[in-house]
Design a protein around this motif. Structure first.
Motif, PDB file in Angstrom:
ATOM      1  N   UNK A   1      40.196  23.385  30.815  1.00  0.00           N
ATOM      2  CA  UNK A   1      38.903  24.062  30.951  1.00  0.00           C
ATOM      3  C   UNK A   1      39.168  25.420  31.570  1.00  0.00           C
ATOM      4  N   UNK A   2      38.552  26.433  30.999  1.00  0.00           N
ATOM      5  CA  UNK A   2      38.786  27.786  31.472  1.00  0.00           C
ATOM      6  C   UNK A   2      37.547  28.274  32.210  1.00  0.00           C
ATOM      7  N   UNK A   3      37.712  28.557  33.465  1.00  0.00           N
ATOM      8  CA  UNK A   3      36.651  29.183  34.254  1.00  0.00           C
ATOM      9  C   UNK A   3      36.873  30.688  34.198  1.00  0.00           C
ATOM     10  N   UNK A   4      36.006  31.442  34.857  1.00  0.00           N
ATOM     11  CA  UNK A   4      36.133  32.895  34.715  1.00  0.00           C
ATOM     12  C   UNK A   4      37.520  33.393  35.132  1.00  0.00           C
ATOM     13  N   UNK A   5      38.031  32.928  36.252  1.00  0.00           N
ATOM     14  CA  UNK A   5      39.334  33.439  36.703  1.00  0.00           C
ATOM     15  C   UNK A   5      40.288  32.310  37.021  1.00  0.00           C
ATOM     16  N   UNK A   6      40.108  31.179  36.353  1.00  0.00           N
ATOM     17  CA  UNK A   6      40.824  29.981  36.731  1.00  0.00           C
ATOM     18  C   UNK A   6      40.951  29.120  35.497  1.00  0.00           C
ATOM     19  N   UNK A   7      42.120  28.545  35.304  1.00  0.00           N
ATOM     20  CA  UNK A   7      42.271  27.622  34.184  1.00  0.00           C
ATOM     21  C   UNK A   7      42.749  26.293  34.735  1.00  0.00           C
TER      22      UNK A   7
ATOM     23  N   UNK B   1      22.755  39.956  33.288  1.00  0.00           N
ATOM     24  CA  UNK B   1      24.101  40.495  33.453  1.00  0.00           C
ATOM     25  C   UNK B   1      24.478  40.642  34.915  1.00  0.00           C
ATOM     26  N   UNK B   2      23.573  41.150  35.731  1.00  0.00           N
ATOM     27  CA  UNK B   2      23.939  41.407  37.118  1.00  0.00           C
ATOM     28  C   UNK B   2      22.749  41.444  38.040  1.00  0.00           C
ATOM     29  N   UNK B   3      22.983  41.729  39.315  1.00  0.00           N
ATOM     30  CA  UNK B   3      21.921  41.743  40.295  1.00  0.00           C
ATOM     31  C   UNK B   3      21.293  43.111  40.469  1.00  0.00           C
ATOM     32  N   UNK B   4      22.049  44.163  40.121  1.00  0.00           N
ATOM     33  CA  UNK B   4      21.562  45.524  40.322  1.00  0.00           C
ATOM     34  C   UNK B   4      21.568  46.266  39.005  1.00  0.00           C
TER      35      UNK B   4
ATOM     36  N   UNK C   1      29.989  38.000  33.682  1.00  0.00           N
ATOM     37  CA  UNK C   1      30.277  37.785  32.266  1.00  0.00           C
ATOM     38  C   UNK C   1      30.623  39.068  31.527  1.00  0.00           C
ATOM     39  N   UNK C   2      30.430  40.202  32.178  1.00  0.00           N
ATOM     40  CA  UNK C   2      30.743  41.478  31.543  1.00  0.00           C
ATOM     41  C   UNK C   2      29.808  42.553  32.050  1.00  0.00           C
ATOM     42  N   UNK C   3      29.461  43.496  31.174  1.00  0.00           N
ATOM     43  CA  UNK C   3      28.561  44.550  31.587  1.00  0.00           C
ATOM     44  C   UNK C   3      27.688  44.959  30.418  1.00  0.00           C
TER      45      UNK C   3
END
Lengths: 222, 264, 264, 222, 264, 222
Positions: A123-129, E154-157, E175-177
């Motif tokens: 499972x791949x999390x945003x900065x962690x696998x 996307x974001x808080x600000x 998740x990106x921008x």
């Protein structure tokens, strides 16, 4: 695009997961534990899990070498099945089960000897696998009780539960596959006497309502 | 360089709605023939297969085959930011770390650009045999959605029986049992309202309604749906996406456990 | 053999919506005069009485009186599977264990059949005296629903005062108090928009809004509602079902506790 | 229709239910207990309930004989009011209150002596029919505490609660009826000195907001 | 005596919807010039300022200045009891303990009267300087609402950059921008669909989307919204209420923490 | 209108509130406690709060004299800062933290010595007016654990939480204002060595995501 390359950074961890199964009123139940209130997947429920990076050493190496998509290599499978590693895992799982004021009544947890290897999923999390090595074992009913952070769920509760994360469902898929009737070693285990403590044989696991069985799509394609 | 510009951006929104609850992450394979995706649901019980042909896009450019590993919830969030009549452009480098979505309003007064990080997804690619089916039913997609939803009130599984003179959906459960019978239409005003049964052999198969209800989230993609069945083979539920592609779902029939169980 | 075929199936759907939240299970009594139901809510505070006359159905056949013990939630689930323009047929044997619902689409292309298990329900049948009421108010059903909902924001009870020149609904609570006054209409375009007050004696009674809000779930059954009141007697709220029957709700007025309480 | 006859199969059980009432800030509260995590009405909240099939022997017999709708027969009512049965019930209820690590501080539960019979109601589940013999008793405030499976609810919480099953609401209806001012034995109890431990008299129960009272529809019709 | 009669009662309902989630209680100041309100949200980050001029009301009578301390949730509950086309009258004594709301249906057949208790609210009144802003953007209010909602995915600000040729809203997160660019419209059919940029100096400021999303609850009050910005000064988001008043929101820009932090 | 004058009746109470802050993974968390199951704001979560009417004596007097809107007078501020009162408050707060079977592991609660005064806010209930004197203190991580009625929330959870009442959010606003960089005494505390137990200086509190800061509208107007 001056965007930081996210892909290369992700940390990799190997987790050994144990699916505890008890059969109550002919229905299977699965034991889940609640994660801490903060951090990754805060408050979510998951199977009994312990870090087990010692399993993955060869895996990680190969992965970095090829820089391509990984499929669990043979060496890793061997690691997961090795008797020595099994002992280390049983010790770690037993530690979790005995922890806290709500310890199980059966501190030896002899049933852990019957744990059986199911396979691997990622499972791949945003900065962690995470690489999960999954195992399962049947527990005599009412051996492990319910606490505020430990519950028994039915298959439906597990698969539909909002507080059960995706990776748990993935791991559960391994159990479903491992118990397909088509698999010969499982067929064998069905003929063996149930409830006896012979390692690897008494699982008698069926997934789904008792009247009919849902095969995996993988038993048809690929 | 990969770039694909889709005039009817609303189509991509509907595709995401139709997949995202079934599949949490998946690889989108982009090649000269178009964009395709194949993914199993998390429990590995069903399979979804998407095809958007390159001629759906104008322009379509794909210098090298590219695989975009996408978290479906994130992509769904972003695609929801497009209006239904926006033009949507997908863009990525040849070795992408991210994919860019551009949404242009028809009047060009409003341009949005979203960049989404990609993931490395370790997915199995299953070979799906090209198969003739014993029974093929075409029916209004809304009718199929309604039947699956209604019978979910009654039970967990639906038995689908196809015969020359009609298709019967049945379910039973604690409160009783129910069935819905559709007869082939002789003449319907619109083609999309027709029920057409193409039969080589009668079939009766049982399916989990839980998954069929996931499939019918694609109802808005097409006015009719085609259901193809054969004994002991997965069901195929196909929604055509205009004339530019398709969304297909596969689900294995449930097996009745009449094999001897070890007595207790 | 009992069989009753209702052209406007949507009516049965509305009846279920109007009852199911108030009553969890009830006996439907079928006789040559039609289908009737009488049930108290779970707390035995209010009573609902339904009549669907046999001439509402075509055909209507009732060889012997039959009592159908029905779980309302289950019947509601099943009846929701009918389209609003479906024809609904109810069918049961003379000593039934189950009742069958058949839904036919107007074009006959789609036929659904649901069989629901029956229950043995031990219900008391209350004798409701036929009574002239001191004050009878006819008003648009939507208006009554709106007033009950609005005053629920203010308090738990509504005081209804009927006089020659108008009917007044009042409530009070923590945040303040409120009232709504309706005057009799001199000339309204539609009969259904009229407010008509038929008065022998002015009455002022207090009712629990909780129950009135349950009653107004019948609003879609009829454009107007008739509210009949007399001192110390239950309120009657009646919704006519076309010219084929009625749905009536009864609610006892609240009693002010001005009797001496034992001092503490 | 080759459909199994469901009606004849349903098992019948008699349950003795005790509504514990405490008055806090002039508002009545009612004690409910959470059912087990699996089985019938899993996790729902209900009044203190114990199986009491010994009450129903005559009821069940009559029912089978007539095969018609039942109204609780006189003999059953007598059973419910009998002193011997009262003793058995008090013992059973007291057992539930004392169970678990969160036992009440007052293990004798002397207030149980004041329980009063309210009447009978039935509930039909798919394959099960419960007859409830309902009793109520007022408990001094804060005698019985709150635990993870025991709570005090107001009338509103009880009647509107999603996790409170229909049969509980039916049983509660018995209390509402039993406390109508029209009932002479209740009128009597209102004049008796409150808080004294005379059996059957100190209930002082009023249902609804204190300013006005909601009579049952049954006091007008039938 | 204070009395103010508003023909378009629906306007007051919209005002309450636009304020009640941001401010839980506030003083309504009634004087000969009209009704005004100034309140900070609970976290004291943003400010809302309402003006309804006396000529909006017919009649308007205010013998002495009166301050009405109002719980917004209670007032919202009461105002919801008015129909959109009702005439709403506010009434209070010179030293009021309560305020009375009267709702009259256009046909006068239905009159409701609600009396709400007042509170003593200890509020600070901030002096808002009358200020020329470096950048003023007028755009369709629905467009602004849509952008704020989309970028919240996307974001808080949101970073708002105004230049001659367009205004750009950007956000970034896990998740990106993403960003949305609006260009000034050359010719739009309706004035309300226009995007107009009035610029003295380009500005780029960052705002918390959480608060902007509260502000856009006023979208139904006006078809267009005006956003005024200057460096280091709070943003003003203004919705005109017909020609009878306005609703303004103020939000301080976020400060980038480029000051040296003590190293860990 | 014969309507009772509601405004004059409202009871006034002064509450001393302590915001406990811990920093976990560079994110601030705030400790909240659940109110009782019944009464005012039943079951809602709030900061550690103790009645402290001794702080408000001068306030209440002035208020009654003028019968006008109050702004916290200088004398009250002094009361809130006085060393004697600080001692009384610390004792009361410590009492709450040590109460119950789930007492903190560090019964002395020495960190309370570092509590710092934030300011005052009011909240008007229907018949009750609360004046809150708010204080904050940073607690070493994991000193105070989670119980069924005590939790650590992030700023987002606190401000968006449905079970957190408005007055808590008002009080939190005081913390936000007190930590504006414009306030000189706070600036000073930022240069002082962190984590040292010098009174009033080690708070190192920043509100909002670490990248940027949300100033109060009050720092611009008024």
């Amino acid at each position: 695009f001056p965007f930081k390359k996210a892909k290369k950074e992700s940390k990799e961890e190997t987790i050994a997961v144990l699916i505890l199964i008890q059969i109550v009123d002919e229905e299977q139940q699965f034991c889940v534990f609640q994660r801490p209130q903060s951090g990754l997947l805060a408050n979510m429920w998951e199977f009994l899990a312990v870090p087990a990076d010692f399993l993955s050493a060869p895996l990680v190496k190969e992965e970095h070498a090829t820089k391509k998509k990984l499929s669990a290599p043979k060496a890793f499978e061997d690691c997961c099945r090795s008797a020595t590693n099994f002992d280390r895992l049983r010790e770690a799982w037993g530690g979790v089960l005995s922890a806290g004021p709500q310890a199980s009544q059966q501190p030896q947890h002899q049933f852990l000897a019957n744990a059986r290897y199911l396979g691997t999923t990622k499972h791949v999390f945003s900065h962690l696998k995470h690489t999960y090595a999954a195992y399962s074992v049947e527990v005599p009913p009412n051996t492990i009780g319910t606490t505020s952070t430990r519950r028994w769920l039915s298959q439906t509760q597990l698969m539909d539960g909002a507080a059960v994360s995706t990776n748990v469902k993935k791991i559960f898929g391994l159990l479903a596959n491992a118990t397909q009737p088509s698999k010969p070693q499982d067929q064998q285990s069905r003929q063996s006497p149930a409830r006896k403590s012979a390692p690897k044989t008494n699982s008698k696991v069926t997934v789904g309502p008792s009247a009919s069985k849902q095969p995996s799509i993988k038993s048809f394609f690929g | 360089m990969f770039e694909a510009r889709l005039k009817q951006g609303g189509t991509l929104k509907k595709v995401l709605e139709a997949i995202k609850d079934l599949v949490s992450e998946s690889n989108w394979d982009c090649s000269s023939t178009g964009i395709s995706l194949q993914a199993m649901d998390n429990s590995h019980v069903s399979l979804v297969s998407l095809m958007l042909r390159s001629d759906a896009f104008e322009p379509y450019r794909c210098d090298r085959n590219v695989t975009l590993g996408i978290n479906m919830a994130s992509m769904s969030k972003i695609v929801k930011c497009a209006n239904n009549d926006d033009v949507i452009t997908l863009r990525a480098t040849d070795t992408p770390d991210s994919v860019t979505f551009v949404f242009e309003s028809p009047s060009q007064d409003r341009v949005s650009e979203y960049e989404m990080k990609l993931m490395n997804i370790d997915s199995e690619y299953l070979g799906i045999p090209d198969q003739e089916h014993e029974a093929v039913v075409k029916m209004p997609s809304g009718e199929f959605q309604r039947i699956c939803r209604d019978l979910s009130q009654i039970g967990e599984s639906v038995v689908v029986s196809v015969a020359k003179d009609g298709v019967k959906f049945s379910a039973s459960g604690e409160l009783g049992k129910g069935n819905v019978v559709l007869k082939p239409t002789v003449n319907a005003d619109k083609e999309s309202e027709q029920v057409v049964i193409d039969l080589q052999e009668s079939v009766t198969l049982t399916f989990a309604l839980r998954y069929l209800n996931f499939f019918t989230k694609a109802t808005s993609l097409s006015e009719s749906v085609t259901i193809s069945m054969s004994k002991d083979v997965p069901l195929v539920v196909e929604y055509k996406i205009g004339d530019i592609g398709y969304l297909r779902y596969f689900l294995a029939p449930k097996i009745e456990e009449d094999e001897a169980e070890d007595t207790k």
